[in-house]
Design a protein around this motif. Sequence first.
Motif, PDB file in Angstrom:
ATOM      1  N   SER A   1     -17.019   2.140  43.782  1.00  0.00           N
ATOM      2  CA  SER A   1     -16.033   0.900  44.031  1.00  0.00           C
ATOM      3  C   SER A   1     -16.503  -0.003  42.275  1.00  0.00           C
ATOM      4  O   SER A   1     -14.963  -0.854  42.131  1.00  0.00           O
ATOM      5  N   ARG A   2     -17.566  -0.546  42.124  1.00  0.00           N
ATOM      6  CA  ARG A   2     -18.019  -1.636  41.130  1.00  0.00           C
ATOM      7  C   ARG A   2     -16.810  -1.155  39.849  1.00  0.00           C
ATOM      8  O   ARG A   2     -17.031  -1.812  38.742  1.00  0.00           O
ATOM      9  N   ILE A   3     -16.833  -0.254  39.775  1.00  0.00           N
ATOM     10  CA  ILE A   3     -16.353   0.710  38.355  1.00  0.00           C
ATOM     11  C   ILE A   3     -14.629   1.080  38.719  1.00  0.00           C
ATOM     12  O   ILE A   3     -13.671   0.651  37.908  1.00  0.00           O
ATOM     13  N   LEU A   4     -13.962   0.839  39.586  1.00  0.00           N
ATOM     14  CA  LEU A   4     -12.874   1.372  40.379  1.00  0.00           C
ATOM     15  C   LEU A   4     -11.875   0.102  40.581  1.00  0.00           C
ATOM     16  O   LEU A   4     -11.056   0.016  40.126  1.00  0.00           O
ATOM     17  N   SER A   5     -12.747  -0.994  40.891  1.00  0.00           N
ATOM     18  CA  SER A   5     -12.229  -2.143  41.505  1.00  0.00           C
ATOM     19  C   SER A   5     -12.720  -3.130  40.594  1.00  0.00           C
ATOM     20  O   SER A   5     -14.311  -3.660  41.186  1.00  0.00           O
ATOM     21  N   SER A   6     -11.964  -4.313  39.741  1.00  0.00           N
ATOM     22  CA  SER A   6     -13.381  -5.190  39.164  1.00  0.00           C
ATOM     23  C   SER A   6     -12.002  -6.375  39.693  1.00  0.00           C
ATOM     24  O   SER A   6     -10.959  -6.366  39.296  1.00  0.00           O
ATOM     25  N   ASP A   7     -12.453  -7.718  39.355  1.00  0.00           N
ATOM     26  CA  ASP A   7     -11.774  -8.761  39.178  1.00  0.00           C
ATOM     27  C   ASP A   7     -10.559  -8.429  37.616  1.00  0.00           C
ATOM     28  O   ASP A   7      -9.731  -9.005  37.576  1.00  0.00           O
ATOM     29  N   GLU A   8     -10.605  -7.998  36.345  1.00  0.00           N
ATOM     30  CA  GLU A   8     -10.640  -7.263  35.525  1.00  0.00           C
ATOM     31  C   GLU A   8      -9.631  -6.251  35.914  1.00  0.00           C
ATOM     32  O   GLU A   8      -9.839  -5.505  35.110  1.00  0.00           O
ATOM     33  N   ASN A   9      -8.335  -6.192  36.415  1.00  0.00           N
ATOM     34  CA  ASN A   9      -7.833  -5.358  36.824  1.00  0.00           C
ATOM     35  C   ASN A   9      -7.271  -4.559  35.959  1.00  0.00           C
ATOM     36  O   ASN A   9      -7.535  -3.057  35.977  1.00  0.00           O
ATOM     37  N   SER A  10      -7.222  -5.060  34.592  1.00  0.00           N
ATOM     38  CA  SER A  10      -6.494  -3.850  34.164  1.00  0.00           C
ATOM     39  C   SER A  10      -7.601  -3.679  33.171  1.00  0.00           C
ATOM     40  O   SER A  10      -7.497  -1.955  32.784  1.00  0.00           O
ATOM     41  N   SER A  11      -8.744  -3.851  33.151  1.00  0.00           N
ATOM     42  CA  SER A  11      -9.860  -2.738  32.609  1.00  0.00           C
ATOM     43  C   SER A  11     -10.188  -1.973  33.449  1.00  0.00           C
ATOM     44  O   SER A  11     -10.924  -1.027  32.917  1.00  0.00           O
ATOM     45  N   ALA A  12     -10.585  -1.987  34.713  1.00  0.00           N
ATOM     46  CA  ALA A  12     -10.248  -0.912  36.087  1.00  0.00           C
ATOM     47  C   ALA A  12      -9.279   0.204  35.562  1.00  0.00           C
ATOM     48  O   ALA A  12      -9.735   1.070  35.385  1.00  0.00           O
ATOM     49  N   GLU A  13      -8.167  -0.636  35.004  1.00  0.00           N
ATOM     50  CA  GLU A  13      -6.546   1.134  35.306  1.00  0.00           C
ATOM     51  C   GLU A  13      -7.404   1.806  34.402  1.00  0.00           C
ATOM     52  O   GLU A  13      -7.835   3.037  33.269  1.00  0.00           O
ATOM     53  N   LYS A  14      -7.709   0.947  32.859  1.00  0.00           N
ATOM     54  CA  LYS A  14      -8.638   1.609  31.451  1.00  0.00           C
ATOM     55  C   LYS A  14      -9.865   2.810  32.129  1.00  0.00           C
ATOM     56  O   LYS A  14      -9.946   4.123  32.167  1.00  0.00           O
ATOM     57  N   ARG A  15     -10.305   1.446  32.708  1.00  0.00           N
ATOM     58  CA  ARG A  15     -12.155   2.917  32.895  1.00  0.00           C
ATOM     59  C   ARG A  15     -11.557   4.018  33.968  1.00  0.00           C
ATOM     60  O   ARG A  15     -11.776   4.961  33.683  1.00  0.00           O
ATOM     61  N   VAL A  16     -10.790   3.683  34.804  1.00  0.00           N
ATOM     62  CA  VAL A  16     -10.054   4.813  35.629  1.00  0.00           C
ATOM     63  C   VAL A  16      -9.336   5.964  34.998  1.00  0.00           C
ATOM     64  O   VAL A  16      -9.443   7.255  35.102  1.00  0.00           O
ATOM     65  N   ARG A  17      -8.189   5.663  33.725  1.00  0.00           N
ATOM     66  CA  ARG A  17      -7.121   6.609  33.363  1.00  0.00           C
ATOM     67  C   ARG A  17      -8.382   7.051  32.270  1.00  0.00           C
ATOM     68  O   ARG A  17      -8.080   8.187  32.509  1.00  0.00           O
ATOM     69  N   SER A  18      -9.743   6.426  31.665  1.00  0.00           N
ATOM     70  CA  SER A  18     -10.250   7.311  30.647  1.00  0.00           C
ATOM     71  C   SER A  18     -11.234   8.361  31.499  1.00  0.00           C
ATOM     72  O   SER A  18     -11.841   9.537  30.863  1.00  0.00           O
ATOM     73  N   LEU A  19     -11.927   8.364  32.285  1.00  0.00           N
ATOM     74  CA  LEU A  19     -12.288   8.972  33.866  1.00  0.00           C
ATOM     75  C   LEU A  19     -11.614  10.049  34.080  1.00  0.00           C
ATOM     76  O   LEU A  19     -12.386  10.978  33.268  1.00  0.00           O
ATOM     77  N   ILE A  20     -10.585   9.765  34.286  1.00  0.00           N
ATOM     78  CA  ILE A  20      -9.672  10.917  34.481  1.00  0.00           C
ATOM     79  C   ILE A  20      -9.172  11.667  33.300  1.00  0.00           C
ATOM     80  O   ILE A  20      -9.283  13.495  33.665  1.00  0.00           O
ATOM     81  N   ASP A  21      -9.362  11.901  32.281  1.00  0.00           N
ATOM     82  CA  ASP A  21      -8.753  12.234  30.702  1.00  0.00           C
ATOM     83  C   ASP A  21      -9.762  13.051  30.436  1.00  0.00           C
ATOM     84  O   ASP A  21      -9.975  14.239  30.078  1.00  0.00           O
ATOM     85  N   ALA A  22     -11.541  12.638  30.912  1.00  0.00           N
ATOM     86  CA  ALA A  22     -12.689  12.997  29.901  1.00  0.00           C
ATOM     87  C   ALA A  22     -12.371  13.835  31.795  1.00  0.00           C
ATOM     88  O   ALA A  22     -12.973  15.775  30.900  1.00  0.00           O
ATOM     89  N   ILE A  23     -12.806  13.670  32.860  1.00  0.00           N
ATOM     90  CA  ILE A  23     -12.363  15.259  33.821  1.00  0.00           C
ATOM     91  C   ILE A  23     -11.674  16.094  33.543  1.00  0.00           C
ATOM     92  O   ILE A  23     -12.173  17.423  33.508  1.00  0.00           O
ATOM     93  N   ALA A  24     -10.496  15.802  32.669  1.00  0.00           N
ATOM     94  CA  ALA A  24      -9.685  16.767  32.274  1.00  0.00           C
ATOM     95  C   ALA A  24      -9.457  17.543  30.970  1.00  0.00           C
ATOM     96  O   ALA A  24      -9.764  18.682  31.136  1.00  0.00           O
ATOM     97  N   GLU A  25     -10.136  17.063  30.714  1.00  0.00           N
ATOM     98  CA  GLU A  25     -10.855  17.812  28.957  1.00  0.00           C
ATOM     99  C   GLU A  25     -12.141  19.056  29.376  1.00  0.00           C
ATOM    100  O   GLU A  25     -12.248  19.545  28.897  1.00  0.00           O
ATOM    101  N   LEU A  26     -12.644  18.319  30.084  1.00  0.00           N
ATOM    102  CA  LEU A  26     -13.779  18.941  30.610  1.00  0.00           C
ATOM    103  C   LEU A  26     -13.558  20.400  31.883  1.00  0.00           C
ATOM    104  O   LEU A  26     -13.188  21.802  31.240  1.00  0.00           O
ATOM    105  N   LYS A  27     -12.512  19.844  32.091  1.00  0.00           N
ATOM    106  CA  LYS A  27     -11.911  20.734  33.175  1.00  0.00           C
ATOM    107  C   LYS A  27     -11.206  21.898  31.908  1.00  0.00           C
ATOM    108  O   LYS A  27     -11.727  23.319  31.593  1.00  0.00           O
ATOM    109  N   GLN A  28     -10.743  21.250  30.653  1.00  0.00           N
ATOM    110  CA  GLN A  28     -10.044  22.001  29.573  1.00  0.00           C
ATOM    111  C   GLN A  28     -11.220  23.022  29.121  1.00  0.00           C
ATOM    112  O   GLN A  28     -10.482  24.101  28.855  1.00  0.00           O
ATOM    113  N   SER A  29     -11.874  22.772  29.174  1.00  0.00           N
ATOM    114  CA  SER A  29     -13.077  23.262  28.929  1.00  0.00           C
ATOM    115  C   SER A  29     -14.266  24.540  28.803  1.00  0.00           C
ATOM    116  O   SER A  29     -14.797  25.447  28.648  1.00  0.00           O
TER     117      SER A  29
END
Length: 376
Positions: A22-50
């Motif tokens: 939860s600490r990574i997914l939702s913090s006071d800095e909402n925009s930063s949390a959104e960037k972290r989640v998007r970065s995570l999903i992008d990385a998982i997609a790249e792993l899957k592609q590989s």
Amino acid sequence: MSLISFRPEIPEVSTLVVKVGSRILSSDENSSAEKRVRSLIDAIAELKQSGIRTLLVSSGAIAYGMKALHLDKRPKSIPMKQACASIGQIRLMNMYEALFFEHDIPAGQVLLTWDDLRNKKRYLNLRNTFFHLLDCGAVPVVNENDSVGVDEIKFGENDTLAAQIAMLVHADVFVNLTDINGLYDKNPKTNSDARHIPVVDRITPEIFRYANGSGTEISVGGMITKLKAAETVTRAGICAIIGNGFNGNLFDVLKNQEAGTVFLPSPKIMPSKRCWIAFTGKKEGTLIIDDGAKRAVIEKGKSLLPAGIKRVAGVFKPGCMVDVCDEMNNVIARGLVNYSSIEISKIAGCKTTEIERILGQKTFDEIIHRDNMALI
């Protein structure tokens, strides 16, 4: 075979489990949390592609529900927590579905309690579900079913759940994302001279002492629970990593020594059946054994016989799981019993040749056969 290169300590990877809190997914800095989640999903997609099959264990349902209900503080009552989880889980999955959709990857929701893993039939059915989801090209998104969970069936925090999932699917690597760069010998937030530990070859009591002062997460779990999860999976032959998903991203943790701590798999890998006995099954009682039986079980790998049993605690049937403790009440093993608690109480301290006379029949010589026992 993956085309992505990882840290040299990480083995060849075909299946990977990632846990995010939860600490990574939702913090006071909402925009930063959104960037972290998007970065995570992008990385998982790249792993899957590989070619790497990836499962995501995600907290956050209660936190997202709190936001929807405009709550500033985490609820204390179980019904209110469950209400938040019910509302928040929909929002959480909508977010994941939208982000994975951008990569044309379907996301499959799986909500679990301890009962789903402790029942052997459901455990095997669940494994089949995960494998079919992965075969379909989906990314399973796993969370505890907080909307129905009560203390008896709750994992309590998703570090334990994620470790169980890693063992269930026979993952090669388990990545636990947190808000610091893995393990330090002191709390790095309060000690400027804290030393980062990049690799741990064996988790010892000293390693756990390092974590005592490093409660860094604003969440249910902390570093102690993450170390316990790492200890569990490494005994099953899985490489574990605790790394920074708050200020870094998943690939930083997988590639850079400074971004995380790698816990190497145990050289003595516990078979999957014994892993389930040791770490998943529900304990129904306890057997207290003498020193001779303790030596036979630990040093010689012998089955547990009636002669070595001093006392029985709890009420259980044949086939149930029990802890095996020494006379100082230290748990040394866990196993599946061949006799009920009432029967064991009657034959405790007796020779195997006396079982039939005492009970009227003898179905087994052993109270717990060595194949149905795991050392703790």
